[in-house]
Motif scaffolding. Structure first.
Motif, PDB file in Angstrom:
ATOM      1  N   ASP A 133      -4.078  -9.748  -8.072  1.00 29.12           N
ATOM      2  CA  ASP A 133      -3.919  -9.613  -9.516  1.00 29.12           C
ATOM      3  C   ASP A 133      -2.917 -10.658 -10.009  1.00 29.12           C
ATOM      4  O   ASP A 133      -1.731 -10.587  -9.684  1.00 29.12           O
ATOM      5  CB  ASP A 133      -3.423  -8.209  -9.870  1.00 29.12           C
ATOM      6  N   PRO A 146      -0.678 -12.166 -12.780  1.00 30.69           N
ATOM      7  CA  PRO A 146      -0.110 -11.756 -14.074  1.00 30.69           C
ATOM      8  C   PRO A 146      -0.382 -12.775 -15.175  1.00 30.69           C
ATOM      9  O   PRO A 146      -0.532 -13.979 -14.904  1.00 30.69           O
ATOM     10  CB  PRO A 146       1.396 -11.660 -13.772  1.00 30.69           C
ATOM     11  N   CYS A 178       7.635  -8.103  -1.333  1.00 31.33           N
ATOM     12  CA  CYS A 178       6.440  -8.939  -1.413  1.00 31.33           C
ATOM     13  C   CYS A 178       5.877  -9.275  -0.029  1.00 31.33           C
ATOM     14  O   CYS A 178       4.652  -9.362   0.140  1.00 31.33           O
ATOM     15  CB  CYS A 178       6.742 -10.212  -2.196  1.00 31.33           C
ATOM     16  N   ARG A 228       3.734  -6.496   1.190  1.00 32.50           N
ATOM     17  CA  ARG A 228       2.436  -6.388   0.515  1.00 32.50           C
ATOM     18  C   ARG A 228       1.533  -7.598   0.770  1.00 32.50           C
ATOM     19  O   ARG A 228       0.413  -7.633   0.274  1.00 32.50           O
ATOM     20  CB  ARG A 228       2.654  -6.241  -0.991  1.00 32.50           C
ATOM     21  N   LEU A 254      11.139  -7.734 -12.843  1.00 31.83           N
ATOM     22  CA  LEU A 254       9.796  -7.193 -12.682  1.00 31.83           C
ATOM     23  C   LEU A 254       8.748  -8.299 -12.758  1.00 31.83           C
ATOM     24  O   LEU A 254       7.854  -8.398 -11.904  1.00 31.83           O
ATOM     25  CB  LEU A 254       9.530  -6.134 -13.757  1.00 31.83           C
ATOM     26  N   ILE A 255       8.848  -9.163 -13.777  1.00 27.54           N
ATOM     27  CA  ILE A 255       7.859 -10.222 -13.966  1.00 27.54           C
ATOM     28  C   ILE A 255       7.938 -11.239 -12.835  1.00 27.54           C
ATOM     29  O   ILE A 255       6.910 -11.687 -12.301  1.00 27.54           O
ATOM     30  CB  ILE A 255       8.065 -10.901 -15.336  1.00 27.54           C
ATOM     31  N   GLN A 284       6.361  -9.740  -9.745  1.00 28.63           N
ATOM     32  CA  GLN A 284       4.894  -9.699  -9.817  1.00 28.63           C
ATOM     33  C   GLN A 284       4.295 -11.075  -9.508  1.00 28.63           C
ATOM     34  O   GLN A 284       3.278 -11.177  -8.826  1.00 28.63           O
ATOM     35  CB  GLN A 284       4.461  -9.230 -11.205  1.00 28.63           C
ATOM     36  N   ASP A 321       4.703 -11.811  -5.817  1.00 30.59           N
ATOM     37  CA  ASP A 321       3.754 -10.976  -5.085  1.00 30.59           C
ATOM     38  C   ASP A 321       2.364 -11.606  -5.086  1.00 30.59           C
ATOM     39  O   ASP A 321       1.710 -11.694  -4.037  1.00 30.59           O
ATOM     40  CB  ASP A 321       3.715  -9.589  -5.727  1.00 30.59           C
ATOM     41  N   ALA A 322       1.899 -12.062  -6.245  1.00 32.00           N
ATOM     42  CA  ALA A 322       0.576 -12.686  -6.327  1.00 32.00           C
ATOM     43  C   ALA A 322       0.524 -13.948  -5.475  1.00 32.00           C
ATOM     44  O   ALA A 322      -0.465 -14.195  -4.764  1.00 32.00           O
ATOM     45  CB  ALA A 322       0.244 -13.003  -7.784  1.00 32.00           C
TER      46      ALA A 322
END
Length: 414
Positions: A12, A14, A226, A229, A266-267, A270, A273-274
């Motif tokens: 996903d 962002p 991260c 995941r 948070l941003i 994310q 993580d991607a």
């Protein structure tokens, strides 16, 4: 946005993320490389990555192997892992299973890297990748680092990437811009890995750089989450490397701060993580000859069982060869489930392949076989397993297993 890097449907991306063409380094970072004669095939094999800021913060994750290589031991035990400024790396020789001499050579690399980066030794991590059990020629690595240091450049990412690769069929790197409340920051990642991949912290060499201002505690938290995941979810062959390392360097040149427990955190998390999830999937897609990537999700009411089943399927040679051939032979998946959970029969499990139920409650169900064959011919194939109960869910990304993998590994040292 461009699909040149983020190609997987399992990532996903962002809205805050924009891919940067050419995958340059963030401001405040330089890289260099040299051909030191370590790789038998020739080419660039020593690299140096440096942050110019003395205020750089960092985080790191290493292999948990009981046979961890000297570079891992030296980096883990002799570095300020929250304040690294540079990474010295070589390919073509893992400097693993090399004893006291290997530790000495890793320390020499650290010292040479520190000299060229103009920082203290405890702020330089060292990494090696290649053949295990061969003594590393320290004269070559020192000479290579001196040349790489002289070649340091803000445009050195491409050469550095070439210097860290071994059996990789393609480059695994990307740079993204991330819109935070306080401004735009840049994150770049350079990774190598195609075989000897099995989760346990990081499962390859990966170097992440950012011009964001990130407190060390926040960097460590985000990298840890991260990695769990992404790289911890990837397996090529179920083999844990002796040299796995993942490092995050935060140089701060943008002046944009990622405060703990903030929207920016948070941003930023994310986006990171991607980036790492796509790199993990890219390693499986490489897979030393792989055709396809699989993703298995397992849910159920007992955490250890869920994890065991996911690993058993992702590492099964039977499942992996079926994936390589585009064969929807779900009996191999049933076998892997039973192997992971012995003495539990009759076990009511469900198997779904690409949204097609093939087994419910441990019993075969009718389905359109021709349609299923078409679905598993895709480059990405998803398997969903349901065990009794609810409350736990996990995933594993895995490569297939084909002829080229055997060729690469049968001839690796000859």
């Amino acid at each position: 946005m461009s699909a040149s890097f983020f190609t997987s449907r399992w990532v996903d991306v962002p809205d805050s993320v924009t891919e940067v063409p050419g995958a340059p380094l963030p401001d405040g970072f330089r890289a260099g490389a040299a051909a030191a004669g370590i790789k038998p095939s020739g080419g660039l094999d020593v690299g140096l990555l440096v942050s110019d800021s003395d205020q750089t913060t960092s985080a790191a994750r290493f292999t948990r192997s009981g046979a961890a290589a000297p570079p891992v031991i030296v980096s883990r035990d002799r570095c300020r892992l929250d304040a690294l400024r540079a990474v010295a790396v070589n390919s073509g020789n893992a400097n693993a299973a090399t004893g006291r001499q290997g530790l000495d050579e890793a320390a020499r690399m650290q010292g040479s890297g520190a000299m060229m980066a103009r920082t203290s030794e405890d702020r330089v991590a060292v990494c090696s990748t290649g053949v295990i059990g061969v003594q590393l020629d320290g004269t070559k690595t020192v000479r290579g680092l001196l040349e790489a240091g002289k070649a340091l450049s803000a445009d050195g990412a491409d050469a550095f990437q070439q210097a860290i690769q071994t059996t990789d069929r393609f480059e695994k790197r990307a740079t993204i811009d991330v819109e935070l409340p306080g401004g735009t920051v840049r994150i770049a990642a350079q990774c190598k890995g195609a075989g000897m991949i099995q989760p346990s912290h990081a499962t390859m060499l990966c170097f992440v750089t950012t011009d964001a201002v990130v407190p060390a505690e926040t960097a460590d938290l985000l990298l840890g989450v991260c990695v769990k995941r992404s790289f911890d979810r990837a397996t090529v062959d179920g083999q844990l490397s002796t040299n796995d390392t993942c490092i995050l360097l935060c140089g701060g040149a943008s002046g944009v701060v990622v405060e703990p427990q903030s929207q920016a955190e948070l941003i930023f998390g994310q986006a990171l993580d991607a980036l790492l999830r796509q790199l993990a999937i890219a390693m499986c897609r490489d897979g030393e000859g792989a055709r396809r990537v699989g993703r298995v999700t397992v849910r159920g009411g007992h955490g250890p069982n869920v994890e065991r089943v996911a690993r058993a399927i992702g590492n099964s040679p039977l499942v992996k060869t079926a994936l390589y051939g585009g064969d929807p032979n779900w009996g191999r998946i049933a076998q892997a489930i039973g192997m992971a959970l012995p003495d539990t029969a009759p076990l009511p499990y469900d198997i779904t392949i690409e949204d097609v139920p093939v087994c419910i409650g441990g019993n075969a169900v009718s389905h359109d076989e021709d349609d299923l064959v078409r679905r598993v011919a895709r480059e990405e194939v998803e398997y969903a397993i349901a065990l009794p109960g609810d409350g736990f869910e996990t995933e594993v990304f895995f490569s297939d297993l084909g002829h080229e993998y055997i060729t690469v590994n049968a001839e690796y040292t000859t």
